[in-house]
Design a protein around this motif. Structure first.
Motif, PDB file in Angstrom:
ATOM      1  N   ALA A 175       0.918  -1.260   0.046  1.00 22.34           N
ATOM      2  CA  ALA A 175       0.087   0.104  -0.092  1.00 22.34           C
ATOM      3  C   ALA A 175       0.822   1.088   0.010  1.00 22.34           C
ATOM      4  CB  ALA A 175      -0.907   0.017   1.248  1.00 22.34           C
ATOM      5  N   LEU A 176       2.044   1.264   0.708  1.00 25.01           N
ATOM      6  CA  LEU A 176       2.706   2.161   0.812  1.00 25.01           C
ATOM      7  C   LEU A 176       3.460   2.759  -0.527  1.00 25.01           C
ATOM      8  CD1 LEU A 176       4.330   4.516   2.568  1.00 25.01           C
ATOM      9  CD2 LEU A 176       6.183   2.840   2.973  1.00 25.01           C
ATOM     10  N   LEU A 177       4.316   1.540  -1.107  1.00 24.68           N
ATOM     11  CA  LEU A 177       4.796   1.856  -2.227  1.00 24.68           C
ATOM     12  C   LEU A 177       4.018   2.154  -3.484  1.00 24.68           C
ATOM     13  CD1 LEU A 177       7.159  -1.501  -1.718  1.00 24.68           C
ATOM     14  CD2 LEU A 177       7.733   1.051  -1.721  1.00 24.68           C
ATOM     15  N   LEU A 178       2.848   1.585  -3.416  1.00 26.09           N
ATOM     16  CA  LEU A 178       1.714   2.095  -4.512  1.00 26.09           C
ATOM     17  C   LEU A 178       1.321   3.329  -4.516  1.00 26.09           C
ATOM     18  CD1 LEU A 178      -0.144   1.250  -6.842  1.00 26.09           C
ATOM     19  CD2 LEU A 178      -1.815   0.527  -5.105  1.00 26.09           C
ATOM     20  N   GLY A 179       0.972   3.852  -3.162  1.00 25.28           N
ATOM     21  CA  GLY A 179       0.828   5.004  -2.905  1.00 25.28           C
ATOM     22  C   GLY A 179       1.684   6.189  -3.434  1.00 25.28           C
ATOM     23  N   ASP A 231      -7.538   0.361   1.015  1.00 29.03           N
ATOM     24  CA  ASP A 231      -6.044   0.229   1.366  1.00 29.03           C
ATOM     25  C   ASP A 231      -5.355   1.536   0.828  1.00 29.03           C
ATOM     26  OD1 ASP A 231      -6.061  -2.030   2.884  1.00 29.03           O
ATOM     27  OD2 ASP A 231      -6.451  -3.169   0.901  1.00 29.03           O
ATOM     28  N   VAL A 232      -5.796   1.834  -0.383  1.00 32.40           N
ATOM     29  CA  VAL A 232      -5.326   2.997  -1.319  1.00 32.40           C
ATOM     30  C   VAL A 232      -6.433   3.598  -1.623  1.00 32.40           C
ATOM     31  CG1 VAL A 232      -3.621   4.044  -2.861  1.00 32.40           C
ATOM     32  CG2 VAL A 232      -2.900   2.013  -1.407  1.00 32.40           C
ATOM     33  N   LEU A 233      -6.375   5.013  -1.860  1.00 28.43           N
ATOM     34  CA  LEU A 233      -7.397   5.530  -2.692  1.00 28.43           C
ATOM     35  C   LEU A 233      -7.083   6.883  -3.378  1.00 28.43           C
ATOM     36  CD1 LEU A 233      -9.938   7.216  -0.196  1.00 28.43           C
ATOM     37  CD2 LEU A 233      -8.165   6.134   0.417  1.00 28.43           C
ATOM     38  N   VAL A 234      -7.669   7.313  -4.370  1.00 28.92           N
ATOM     39  CA  VAL A 234      -7.404   8.527  -5.065  1.00 28.92           C
ATOM     40  C   VAL A 234      -8.660   9.421  -5.036  1.00 28.92           C
ATOM     41  CG1 VAL A 234      -6.696   9.497  -7.308  1.00 28.92           C
ATOM     42  CG2 VAL A 234      -5.495   7.469  -6.587  1.00 28.92           C
ATOM     43  N   THR A 235      -8.532  10.619  -4.575  1.00 27.35           N
ATOM     44  CA  THR A 235      -9.652  11.522  -4.501  1.00 27.35           C
ATOM     45  C   THR A 235      -9.548  12.916  -5.180  1.00 27.35           C
ATOM     46  OG1 THR A 235      -8.743  12.512  -2.656  1.00 27.35           O
ATOM     47  CG2 THR A 235     -10.012  10.569  -2.273  1.00 27.35           C
ATOM     48  N   GLU A 236     -10.342  13.735  -5.244  1.00 30.64           N
ATOM     49  CA  GLU A 236     -10.422  14.936  -5.732  1.00 30.64           C
ATOM     50  C   GLU A 236      -9.563  15.729  -4.764  1.00 30.64           C
ATOM     51  OE1 GLU A 236     -14.272  16.297  -5.963  1.00 30.64           O
ATOM     52  OE2 GLU A 236     -14.831  15.106  -7.615  1.00 30.64           O
ATOM     53  N   LEU A 237      -8.717  16.444  -5.483  1.00 30.64           N
ATOM     54  CA  LEU A 237      -7.839  17.308  -4.250  1.00 30.64           C
ATOM     55  C   LEU A 237      -8.436  18.290  -3.518  1.00 30.64           C
ATOM     56  CD1 LEU A 237      -4.951  18.026  -3.543  1.00 30.64           C
ATOM     57  CD2 LEU A 237      -4.650  19.739  -5.402  1.00 30.64           C
ATOM     58  N   PRO A 276       6.378   0.086 -12.962  1.00 29.88           N
ATOM     59  CA  PRO A 276       6.836  -1.312 -12.962  1.00 29.88           C
ATOM     60  C   PRO A 276       6.395  -2.201 -11.441  1.00 29.88           C
ATOM     61  CG  PRO A 276       8.572  -0.069 -13.279  1.00 29.88           C
ATOM     62  CD  PRO A 276       7.197   0.663 -12.982  1.00 29.88           C
ATOM     63  N   LEU A 277       5.907  -3.319 -11.506  1.00 34.48           N
ATOM     64  CA  LEU A 277       5.490  -3.976 -10.322  1.00 34.48           C
ATOM     65  C   LEU A 277       6.640  -4.252  -9.260  1.00 34.48           C
ATOM     66  CD1 LEU A 277       2.687  -6.549 -10.959  1.00 34.48           C
ATOM     67  CD2 LEU A 277       2.456  -4.008 -10.419  1.00 34.48           C
ATOM     68  N   SER A 278       7.906  -4.025  -9.846  1.00 29.09           N
ATOM     69  CA  SER A 278       9.049  -4.475  -8.753  1.00 29.09           C
ATOM     70  C   SER A 278       8.918  -3.001  -7.925  1.00 29.09           C
ATOM     71  CB  SER A 278      10.408  -4.280  -9.794  1.00 29.09           C
ATOM     72  OG  SER A 278      10.461  -3.078 -10.529  1.00 29.09           O
ATOM     73  N   ARG A 279       8.397  -1.964  -8.473  1.00 26.89           N
ATOM     74  CA  ARG A 279       8.388  -0.785  -7.373  1.00 26.89           C
ATOM     75  C   ARG A 279       7.418  -1.054  -6.099  1.00 26.89           C
ATOM     76  NH1 ARG A 279       7.267   4.921  -9.340  1.00 26.89           N
ATOM     77  NH2 ARG A 279       7.942   5.164  -7.158  1.00 26.89           N
ATOM     78  N   LEU A 280       6.254  -1.971  -6.516  1.00 23.51           N
ATOM     79  CA  LEU A 280       5.542  -2.317  -5.200  1.00 23.51           C
ATOM     80  C   LEU A 280       6.061  -3.633  -4.476  1.00 23.51           C
ATOM     81  CD1 LEU A 280       2.289  -1.931  -7.210  1.00 23.51           C
ATOM     82  CD2 LEU A 280       3.668  -0.422  -6.455  1.00 23.51           C
ATOM     83  N   THR A 281       7.091  -4.041  -4.806  1.00 21.67           N
ATOM     84  CA  THR A 281       7.496  -5.388  -4.150  1.00 21.67           C
ATOM     85  C   THR A 281       8.393  -4.836  -3.129  1.00 21.67           C
ATOM     86  OG1 THR A 281       7.631  -6.709  -6.242  1.00 21.67           O
ATOM     87  CG2 THR A 281       8.806  -7.331  -4.385  1.00 21.67           C
TER      88      THR A 281
END
Length: 190
Positions: free
Chosen positions: A51-55, A85-91, A181-186
């Protein structure tokens, strides 16, 4: 619950978002499903690291009028409330520093499937997020490596349609153009 709760807990009728506001912080995730309180234990290190890496990866590429955050409640109704776990919202909505969002303020919700949340994350939450008209839903599976399932709302049927199943990287044209890249989320050590 805890000793800090008074005689009105649990409520005599169904639970509401007002009741959630009065719960003590206890390290558990509290969600509502049709007036029933759902509690889950704290997520694992793997779950939280993804969650942290994806965010962080989403924040780098998202448009300036959007905000990326983690684990902030989305109140679908007075008796339904989930914490993606992660969300994108309007600023504009994020700028008020909310403790919760309304569905119309949310563009994307992401659920990372855990052992104790498989049915809820795979079946229940997508159905209710779609019913609330949240445009995008991603589900991340971790059993056999990281797999991202990206869905887009069919507004006529109010269901999500899978647009991509990604095992190497998040390469999508919407909700904005991204190549992660999914390696950034690993997480380290995985």
């Amino acid at each position: 619950m805890t000793a800090a709760l008074h005689d009105d807990f649990p409520p005599s009728g169904e639970w509401t978002t007002d009741d959630l506001d009065r719960l003590p912080v206890d390290g558990r995730r509290h969600e509502l499903l049709d007036g029933t309180l759902l509690m889950s234990r704290s997520p694992t290190r793997l779950h939280q690291s993804i969650a942290l890496l994806l965010g962080a990866a989403l924040q780098e590429s998202c448009p300036a009028d959007l905000d990326v955050t983690q684990a902030v409640e989305v109140r679908l109704s007075r008796t339904r409330s989930f914490t993606p776990d992660v969300l994108v919202t309007e600023l504009d909505a994020a700028a008020r520093n909310p403790s919760h969002y309304r569905p119309h303020e949310v563009l994307l919700v992401v659920e990372i499937v855990s052992e104790g949340s498989r049915s809820v994350d795979r079946i229940l939450k997508p159905a209710l997020y779609a019913e609330a008209d949240i445009p995008y839903f991603w589900r991340i599976e971790t059993e056999n490596g990281i797999v991202v399932h990206a869905h887009k709302l069919d507004p006529m049927k109010r269901v999500y349609v899978e647009r991509a199943r990604m095992t190497d990287g998040i390469l999508l044209p919407e909700p904005w153009e991204m190549d992660i890249p999914l390696s950034r989320l690993t997480p380290r050590g995985r």
